[in-house]
Design an enzyme around this catalytic site. Structure first.
Site, PDB file in Angstrom:
ATOM      1  CB  SER A   5      22.348   1.793  10.524  1.00 22.37           C
ATOM      2  OG  SER A   5      21.060   1.814  11.121  1.00 22.37           O
ATOM      3  CB  CYS A  44      24.845   7.904   1.315  1.00 21.09           C
ATOM      4  SG  CYS A  44      25.445   6.679   2.465  1.00 21.09           S
ATOM      5  N   GLY A  72      16.893  -0.973   6.199  1.00 18.66           N
ATOM      6  CA  GLY A  72      15.721  -0.562   6.972  1.00 18.66           C
ATOM      7  C   GLY A  72      15.007   0.635   6.370  1.00 18.66           C
ATOM      8  CB  CYS A 100      24.018   9.231   4.596  1.00 15.31           C
ATOM      9  SG  CYS A 100      24.240   7.539   4.210  1.00 15.31           S
TER      10      CYS A 100
END
Length: 396
Positions: A10, A101, A125, A201
């Site tokens: 991300s 999400c 993560g 998100c």
């Protein structure tokens, strides 16, 4: 043959360290960045955080020497998350985009892409852990709280299924956040000191009210204050002819009318407010701060009460319709007329509360030992046994 894992990179420190740890454990690791937004009609801010995040993710992949690509999921994200959110807010409910999400994007659309690339697993993560137990010759997967109690994110994954857990790895679930940052620093990862992202998100830095205002029309309405001494809070508990009548009574919302209180201000749209909210009311001059105790989107009225102990804030039970009851541990699901003692929370970071699940033909009641503040329709309640999350549901 090495097992292949696709990591959702991300651009943050948690997913970066997850990729590094998997590499150390001997997996073949691929980094995939999800781009979830590019609708300029709903401007989010002048900065473009997803571009920064995507660059950081690419630099981490480069440093680790793993293949990297970006997948554009903005169409699915708009359809499954954003449209759903606007729809819920218009109905006067408060959705949880992070839970959605995970359920709809990361562990569904994204997971399918990863598996189509030949991956054995998907890794994220998240601060949570996966356990396995054998039952009647079958493997059952457990969703366990992360070891870092300040960071435990099991609540956000409360809608996962056995099939999704089977294919998922949570590499940092055993670690504390400072340990994760330390590993990132030792490995010279560009994300080592990056702040944790706040906001929707994967859309990046966005304030929810600003975001909502671009799609939901502002409209003036009244703010009504209800006094704590009101008769409706002193109603006698009736006699019940069966258990379900009692459960219905405990889970029932207070019904307010404008004439029950006094006009104390104006707002720009009931759908911008949520129960328990204190900021943004812009009404001064009360001895104690005002809290939202209910919103009426039909008549566009916000009902408020003074102080944290106002009786309108508290309820002892909530209801989940049958189609929104979800068991991560399907083998532990209870049948109509059965009960189960659990610990439950109605929002992220809330300390776990003692509660009893009551299953009926129409759905499930969650009855708390202590009355709970601001039980909010559209949010998720998740229930646990010790550190294992067993199931969840949307508060009706």
């Amino acid at each position: 043959m090495k097992k292949k894992v696709v990591v959702g990179l991300s651009g943050g420190v948690d997913s970066s360290v997850s990729a590094y740890l998997l590499q150390q454990q001997g997996y073949e690791v691929i980094g995939l960045f999800m781009k979830n937004w590019h609708d300029d009609s709903v401007t989010i801010s002048d900065e473009c955080p997803w571009l920064d995040d995507s660059n950081d993710a690419m630099m981490v992949a480069d440093k680790l020497g793993i293949p990297f690509q970006t997948v554009d999921l903005s169409e699915q994200y708009k359809e499954r998350i954003v449209d759903y959110m606007f729809n819920e807010y218009e109905r006067g409910r408060t959705p949880n985009p992070d839970v959605l999400c995970n359920r709809e994007i990361k562990f569904d659309v994204f997971m399918k892409i990863a598996l189509s690339l030949g991956a054995d697993y998907v890794a994220t993560g998240h601060y949570c852990r996966k356990g396995t137990i054998e039952q009647n010759g079958e493997t059952v997967y457990q969703l366990l709280a992360g070891k870092d109690q300040n960071k435990d994110q099991s609540y956000f994954l409360c809608q996962l299924t056995q099939e999704q857990l089977a294919k998922t790895l949570f590499p940092i679930g055993e670690l504390q956040k400072p340990e994760v940052r330390k590993i990132a620093t030792e490995q010279n990862l560009v994300t080592a000191n990056k702040k944790d992202s706040q906001g929707l998100c994967f859309i990046g830095k966005v304030r929810l009210p600003d975001f909502l205002q671009q799609k939901l029309e502002p409209k003036k309405g009244e703010i009504i204050e209800i006094e704590a001494e009101k008769e409706l809070y002193k109603a006698e508990t009736p006699q019940f002819s069966n258990k379900e009548e009692e459960l219905k009574f405990l889970a029932k919302k207070y019904k307010y009318k404008a004439e029950d209180g006094k006009l104390v201000g104006e707002h720009q749209g009931a759908h911008f407010f949520t129960k328990g909210q204190r900021k943004g009311l812009a009404v001064g001059g009360t001895p104690q701060p005002l809290f939202v105790i209910d919103t009426d989107v039909e008549d566009n009225v916000i009902y408020t009460g003074q102080g944290k102990t106002h009786p309108g804030i508290y309820r002892k039970a909530l209801f989940i319709t049958q189609d929104e009851v979800h068991w991560v541990r399907r083998d532990l699901a209870i049948n109509p007329d059965e009960t189960l003692e659990v610990k439950a929370r109605i929002r992220y970071r809330q300390p776990l509360q003692s509660a009893t699940l009551h299953q009926t033909e129409n759905g499930m009641y969650v009855v708390f030992e202590q009355p709970q503040a601001s039980i909010t329709e559209g949010q998720f309640v998740a229930w646990y046994h010790e550190e294992e999350l067993l199931g969840s549901g949307v508060i009706s």
